[in-house]
Design a protein around this motif. Structure first.
Motif, PDB file in Angstrom:
ATOM      1  N   VAL A 181     -32.585 -25.103  35.724  1.00  8.38           N
ATOM      2  CA  VAL A 181     -31.797 -24.619  36.861  1.00  8.38           C
ATOM      3  C   VAL A 181     -32.755 -24.015  37.878  1.00  8.38           C
ATOM      4  CG1 VAL A 181     -30.020 -23.006  37.643  1.00  8.38           C
ATOM      5  CG2 VAL A 181     -29.781 -24.155  35.430  1.00  8.38           C
ATOM      6  N   GLY A 220     -29.479 -24.000  41.486  1.00 12.66           N
ATOM      7  CA  GLY A 220     -28.909 -22.666  41.300  1.00 12.66           C
ATOM      8  C   GLY A 220     -29.125 -21.723  42.461  1.00 12.66           C
ATOM      9  N   GLY A 227     -26.545 -19.611  39.780  1.00  9.57           N
ATOM     10  CA  GLY A 227     -26.816 -19.858  38.368  1.00  9.57           C
ATOM     11  C   GLY A 227     -25.534 -20.018  37.567  1.00  9.57           C
ATOM     12  N   GLU A 228     -24.518 -19.238  37.929  1.00 11.74           N
ATOM     13  CA  GLU A 228     -23.235 -19.361  37.231  1.00 11.74           C
ATOM     14  C   GLU A 228     -22.622 -20.739  37.473  1.00 11.74           C
ATOM     15  OE1 GLU A 228     -18.909 -17.114  36.815  1.00 11.74           O
ATOM     16  OE2 GLU A 228     -20.410 -16.378  38.244  1.00 11.74           O
ATOM     17  N   GLY A 231     -24.540 -23.287  35.466  1.00  9.79           N
ATOM     18  CA  GLY A 231     -24.191 -23.200  34.049  1.00  9.79           C
ATOM     19  C   GLY A 231     -22.848 -23.846  33.751  1.00  9.79           C
ATOM     20  N   ALA A 246     -33.935 -21.336  33.381  1.00 11.05           N
ATOM     21  CA  ALA A 246     -33.667 -21.052  34.791  1.00 11.05           C
ATOM     22  C   ALA A 246     -34.938 -20.519  35.432  1.00 11.05           C
ATOM     23  CB  ALA A 246     -32.540 -20.039  34.931  1.00 11.05           C
ATOM     24  N   GLU A 250     -32.374 -14.045  37.907  1.00  8.17           N
ATOM     25  CA  GLU A 250     -31.068 -13.923  38.545  1.00  8.17           C
ATOM     26  C   GLU A 250     -30.208 -15.152  38.244  1.00  8.17           C
ATOM     27  OE1 GLU A 250     -31.337 -11.366  42.505  1.00  8.17           O
ATOM     28  OE2 GLU A 250     -33.031 -12.734  42.346  1.00  8.17           O
ATOM     29  N   MET A 251     -30.790 -16.340  38.316  1.00  8.36           N
ATOM     30  CA  MET A 251     -30.029 -17.538  37.956  1.00  8.36           C
ATOM     31  C   MET A 251     -29.697 -17.543  36.468  1.00  8.36           C
ATOM     32  SD  MET A 251     -31.629 -20.639  40.241  1.00  8.36           S
ATOM     33  CE  MET A 251     -33.318 -20.436  39.702  1.00  8.36           C
ATOM     34  N   ALA A 252     -30.636 -17.094  35.646  1.00 16.06           N
ATOM     35  CA  ALA A 252     -30.380 -17.050  34.204  1.00 16.06           C
ATOM     36  C   ALA A 252     -29.222 -16.118  33.878  1.00 16.06           C
ATOM     37  CB  ALA A 252     -31.641 -16.608  33.458  1.00 16.06           C
ATOM     38  N   VAL A 255     -26.156 -17.955  34.535  1.00 17.21           N
ATOM     39  CA  VAL A 255     -25.913 -18.918  33.459  1.00 17.21           C
ATOM     40  C   VAL A 255     -25.272 -18.232  32.259  1.00 17.21           C
ATOM     41  CG1 VAL A 255     -27.038 -20.408  31.755  1.00 17.21           C
ATOM     42  CG2 VAL A 255     -27.724 -20.544  34.166  1.00 17.21           C
ATOM     43  N   GLY A 274     -35.333 -17.105  31.565  1.00 15.41           N
ATOM     44  CA  GLY A 274     -35.588 -17.101  33.001  1.00 15.41           C
ATOM     45  C   GLY A 274     -37.036 -16.822  33.333  1.00 15.41           C
TER      46      GLY A 274
END
Length: 353
Positions: A181, A220, A227-228, A231, A246, A250-252, A255, A274
């Protein structure tokens, strides 16, 4: 009102010498500068930045160009820079692009900032050849974080190596279906980290002989919300991944929320990791590849201040270790090491460690 002549009488020096001491110019011993500063503090003397600028041709201000001022990474770079500048008596002038190309052109392709600052710091943007030519015409030190260009001070990390660290960790745990991501809006401003981290993921997967499954490369936008969404899309696949890497914490984090909403357990069903070691990473037990963000802000600012004092090293020893200065064109470059931090969000497929 206390003036510089009052300070000069207090320490028994000329106003010219006191002025040099107060402005941090060469030719003044540390002991003398300390005595002058103490006298100025005791008498309540505050120098006028405007007057100092007119007298010296300087502004005592460093300009900082930020793609997205609200992002965690950029805010900590700026914090590191500001803390270093404060100790040297400089101000920081912040310019937030907000992801807009027009704002970038106004600042980097014109002379809008040339007389407003003594040096310029550009975060995560690689100046185009035309912008580089324009910036050099200012005859001011220029620093780049997360980018490089000949003749400029540069601070970065090995973004390809970051992805290799992440993929290697997941493969060692036994994962083969590893999704990525990253990417997004930063690409439009030539933020190189998304591109290099994606390249690093693909190269590491190929090195381990693992396939790049269609649908496993998601955008993402380097945000929690992005990220959400990524995911959610990954969990909708007929054969979803057992691990998600990710390119930012922040993206993780986004997720992780998507997995929880989809009823998937971490790490029993899906491992997640991440990059950065965001302040929320330890709170959420997120495995990550940590980078020293604040320290990069300090380091690039120290280079710019050294350049302003004429102290920037012209050459560096061969074979400098990671995290030490290296020569880049006629200016200094420093690459910081990154560190794998293993927490409870990653485990062997279907297991807990």
């Amino acid at each position: 009102m206390t003036g510089i002549r009052d300070v000069a009488r207090e320490v028994g020096m000329s106003t010219a010498s006191v002025s040099r001491a107060l402005r941090g110019l060469p030719g003044v011993s540390p002991a003398t500068r300390h005595r002058v500063l103490e006298a100025a503090r005791r008498l309540g003397y505050v120098a006028s930045p405007q007057a100092a600028g007119l007298a010296s041709g300087t502004t005592r201000t460093i300009g900082v160009v930020v793609p997205f001022v609200t992002r965690w990474y950029f805010s900590w770079i700026v914090q590191g820079a500001q803390d270093r500048l404060r100790g040297e008596g400089y101000d920081l002038l912040l310019y937030n692009l907000g992801g807009k190309e027009s704002a970038r052109e106004r600042l980097l392709a014109t002379r809008y900032l040339a007389k407003r600052v003594d040096a310029l710091l550009v975060l995560a943007l690689t100046p185009t050849p035309e912008e580089q030519e324009n910036l050099r015409s200012w005859d001011l030190p220029v620093g780049l974080v997360g980018a490089e260009a000949p003749g400029f001070c540069c601070v970065d990390i090995d973004d390809v190596g970051v992805s290799a660290q992440a993929v290697d960790h997941l493969v060692e745990l036994g994962h083969e279906r590893i999704a990525y991501v990253g990417g997004g809006l930063e690409d439009t401003l030539d933020h190189r980290a998304p591109r290099l981290r994606a390249e690093g993921w693909r190269a590491a997967m190929a090195r381990h002989g693992l396939p790049l499954v269609p649908g496993y490369d998601e955008v993402g936008d380097f945000t929690m919300a992005g990220g959400e969404r990524a995911g959610e899309r990954l969990m909708e696949l007929a054969d979803p991944p057992t691990a998600i890497y990710a390119a930012s914490d922040e993206m993780a984090i986004g997720v992780l929320r998507a997995l929880r909403r989809a009823g998937r357990r971490t790490p029993q069903d899906v491992s997640v990791m991440g990059v950065d070691d965001h302040e929320m990473a330890s709170f959420l037990d997120l495995t990550t590849v940590a980078q020293p963000v604040y320290e990069q802000g300090e380091a690039i600012t120290a280079m710019l201040l050294a350049a302003l004092r004429g102290e920037l090293a012209a050459e560096s020893p061969a074979g400098s270790p990671a995290g030490s200065p290296t020569n880049q064109g006629s200016a200094t470059r420093r690459t910081f090491p990154t560190t794998l931090v293993v927490r409870s969000s990653t485990a062997p497929p279907g297991g807990t460690g």
